[in-house]
Write a protein that holds these residues in place. Sequence first.
Motif, PDB file in Angstrom:
ATOM      1  N   MET A  40      42.084  29.244  41.177  1.00 38.62           N
ATOM      2  CA  MET A  40      42.195  30.130  39.811  1.00 38.62           C
ATOM      3  C   MET A  40      42.513  31.487  40.199  1.00 38.62           C
ATOM      4  N   SER A  41      43.269  32.086  39.313  1.00 39.86           N
ATOM      5  CA  SER A  41      43.644  33.457  39.371  1.00 39.86           C
ATOM      6  C   SER A  41      42.559  34.412  38.414  1.00 39.86           C
ATOM      7  N   PHE A  42      42.564  35.718  38.812  1.00 41.97           N
ATOM      8  CA  PHE A  42      41.836  36.508  37.783  1.00 41.97           C
ATOM      9  C   PHE A  42      42.216  36.542  36.384  1.00 41.97           C
ATOM     10  N   LEU A  43      43.579  36.479  36.444  1.00 39.22           N
ATOM     11  CA  LEU A  43      44.041  36.482  35.120  1.00 39.22           C
ATOM     12  C   LEU A  43      43.857  35.200  34.006  1.00 39.22           C
ATOM     13  N   GLU A  44      43.823  33.927  35.002  1.00 42.20           N
ATOM     14  CA  GLU A  44      43.129  32.773  34.384  1.00 42.20           C
ATOM     15  C   GLU A  44      41.752  32.961  33.954  1.00 42.20           C
ATOM     16  N   PHE A  45      40.621  33.609  34.820  1.00 46.00           N
ATOM     17  CA  PHE A  45      39.363  33.708  34.599  1.00 46.00           C
ATOM     18  C   PHE A  45      39.231  34.668  33.603  1.00 46.00           C
ATOM     19  N   TYR A  46      39.843  35.505  33.270  1.00 46.63           N
ATOM     20  CA  TYR A  46      39.854  36.719  32.275  1.00 46.63           C
ATOM     21  C   TYR A  46      40.023  35.784  30.855  1.00 46.63           C
ATOM     22  N   TYR A  99      35.565  49.097  44.331  1.00 43.85           N
ATOM     23  CA  TYR A  99      36.266  48.017  43.644  1.00 43.85           C
ATOM     24  C   TYR A  99      35.198  46.937  43.167  1.00 43.85           C
ATOM     25  N   VAL A 100      35.446  46.110  42.242  1.00 41.17           N
ATOM     26  CA  VAL A 100      34.907  44.814  41.573  1.00 41.17           C
ATOM     27  C   VAL A 100      35.930  44.077  42.126  1.00 41.17           C
ATOM     28  N   TYR A 101      35.565  42.785  42.789  1.00 37.77           N
ATOM     29  CA  TYR A 101      36.442  41.638  43.289  1.00 37.77           C
ATOM     30  C   TYR A 101      36.274  40.287  42.591  1.00 37.77           C
ATOM     31  N   PHE A 102      37.405  39.566  42.540  1.00 30.98           N
ATOM     32  CA  PHE A 102      37.427  38.289  41.982  1.00 30.98           C
ATOM     33  C   PHE A 102      37.981  37.363  43.317  1.00 30.98           C
ATOM     34  N   ILE A 103      37.412  36.444  43.490  1.00 32.88           N
ATOM     35  CA  ILE A 103      37.857  35.627  44.776  1.00 32.88           C
ATOM     36  C   ILE A 103      38.642  34.395  44.192  1.00 32.88           C
ATOM     37  N   ASN A 104      39.846  34.411  44.515  1.00 33.68           N
ATOM     38  CA  ASN A 104      40.978  33.390  44.505  1.00 33.68           C
ATOM     39  C   ASN A 104      40.607  32.245  45.401  1.00 33.68           C
ATOM     40  N   THR A 105      40.448  32.659  46.630  1.00 32.51           N
ATOM     41  CA  THR A 105      40.107  31.733  47.585  1.00 32.51           C
ATOM     42  C   THR A 105      39.275  32.282  48.592  1.00 32.51           C
ATOM     43  N   GLY A 106      38.216  31.492  49.286  1.00 30.86           N
ATOM     44  CA  GLY A 106      37.294  31.972  50.255  1.00 30.86           C
ATOM     45  C   GLY A 106      36.119  32.053  50.080  1.00 30.86           C
ATOM     46  N   ASP A 109      34.431  33.423  41.852  1.00 24.37           N
ATOM     47  CA  ASP A 109      33.113  34.437  41.377  1.00 24.37           C
ATOM     48  C   ASP A 109      33.805  35.882  41.536  1.00 24.37           C
ATOM     49  N   MET A 110      33.120  36.646  40.799  1.00 21.26           N
ATOM     50  CA  MET A 110      33.402  38.199  40.862  1.00 21.26           C
ATOM     51  C   MET A 110      31.974  38.672  41.720  1.00 21.26           C
ATOM     52  N   PHE A 111      32.491  39.662  42.501  1.00 26.22           N
ATOM     53  CA  PHE A 111      31.220  40.521  43.146  1.00 26.22           C
ATOM     54  C   PHE A 111      31.676  41.693  43.384  1.00 26.22           C
ATOM     55  N   ALA A 112      30.646  42.707  43.924  1.00 25.40           N
ATOM     56  CA  ALA A 112      30.847  44.090  44.108  1.00 25.40           C
ATOM     57  C   ALA A 112      29.385  44.367  44.856  1.00 25.40           C
ATOM     58  N   GLY A 113      29.415  45.535  45.625  1.00 26.99           N
ATOM     59  CA  GLY A 113      27.843  46.209  45.726  1.00 26.99           C
ATOM     60  C   GLY A 113      27.765  46.747  44.644  1.00 26.99           C
ATOM     61  N   LEU A 114      27.207  46.058  43.522  1.00 27.76           N
ATOM     62  CA  LEU A 114      27.195  46.419  42.047  1.00 27.76           C
ATOM     63  C   LEU A 114      26.417  47.650  42.082  1.00 27.76           C
ATOM     64  N   THR A 115      25.388  47.932  42.444  1.00 26.16           N
ATOM     65  CA  THR A 115      24.449  49.194  42.365  1.00 26.16           C
ATOM     66  C   THR A 115      25.342  50.498  42.570  1.00 26.16           C
ATOM     67  N   SER A 116      26.139  50.432  43.885  1.00 24.54           N
ATOM     68  CA  SER A 116      27.021  51.406  44.318  1.00 24.54           C
ATOM     69  C   SER A 116      28.044  51.447  43.385  1.00 24.54           C
ATOM     70  N   PHE A 117      28.836  50.500  43.136  1.00 21.97           N
ATOM     71  CA  PHE A 117      30.006  50.675  41.998  1.00 21.97           C
ATOM     72  C   PHE A 117      29.574  51.261  40.717  1.00 21.97           C
ATOM     73  N   LEU A 118      28.555  50.874  40.247  1.00 23.55           N
ATOM     74  CA  LEU A 118      27.991  51.385  39.102  1.00 23.55           C
ATOM     75  C   LEU A 118      27.679  52.888  39.081  1.00 23.55           C
ATOM     76  N   CYS A 144      39.996  35.282  53.057  1.00 21.50           N
ATOM     77  CA  CYS A 144      40.038  35.355  51.836  1.00 21.50           C
ATOM     78  C   CYS A 144      41.212  35.992  50.787  1.00 21.50           C
ATOM     79  N   GLU A 145      41.554  35.463  49.967  1.00 20.68           N
ATOM     80  CA  GLU A 145      42.375  35.920  48.769  1.00 20.68           C
ATOM     81  C   GLU A 145      41.723  36.553  47.869  1.00 20.68           C
ATOM     82  N   LEU A 146      41.791  37.988  47.797  1.00 24.38           N
ATOM     83  CA  LEU A 146      40.855  38.749  46.502  1.00 24.38           C
ATOM     84  C   LEU A 146      41.615  39.361  45.496  1.00 24.38           C
ATOM     85  N   GLU A 147      41.157  39.414  44.285  1.00 22.89           N
ATOM     86  CA  GLU A 147      41.887  40.436  43.253  1.00 22.89           C
ATOM     87  C   GLU A 147      40.862  41.348  43.119  1.00 22.89           C
TER      88      GLU A 147
END
Length: 188
Positions: free
Chosen positions: A1-7, A45-52, A74-83, A98-101
């Motif tokens: 799945m791509s980020f666009l599909e997830f969105y 960044y905040v990331y979305f995992i296409n593969t990996g 899944d989406m992930f980030a070092g969220l506290t740092s990101f925010l 991994c392929e990420l967006e």
Amino acid sequence: MSFLEFYNIILNTSYLSYDELPYPVKKINFKKGKIISEYNKVEPYVYFINTGIVEMTIKSYVSEKIIDFFFENDMFAGLTSFLTQAPSNVQVTALIDCELEMIAYPDLFKSYETSFEANKFSRILFEQAYIRKSNREKDFLSKTAEERYAEMFQTHSKYISSIPVNKIAKYLGIHPESLSRIRKKLNS
């Protein structure tokens, strides 16, 4: 799945192009073992995992602990740092190729000023991240390592073989020998 599909799934939209999204999304690849987000660096960044598969770790006074694993879609980030845009106390590493967006912090926060959808999407994701973290904490306090492993195996069985046993044991907070006993018991 791509980020666009997830969105599209999260917001029940039907965009056909990334150009329709309220912020730019960039694709990037990481080889197995590469650090995606480093300790003591601001998470950009905040990331979305296409593969990996990626692991998130934190340093404790004695060793490094695995906080979580993130898988395809899944989406992930070092969220506290990101925010907060303060240096991160976590590190994220690719466990396999991994392929990420990714979405950059300035682009995401700029989109909040003009896009109701961007606000709604982020609210849903931050709520899910909070629930995930809360559930993990509750599981650690109320379930045995065997129960936590059984749940992990049930929800992510296709990925388990890609994660080294010592890392799964670290994630569960047990020794690799204890995990071997649990696996043997569950397989019999």
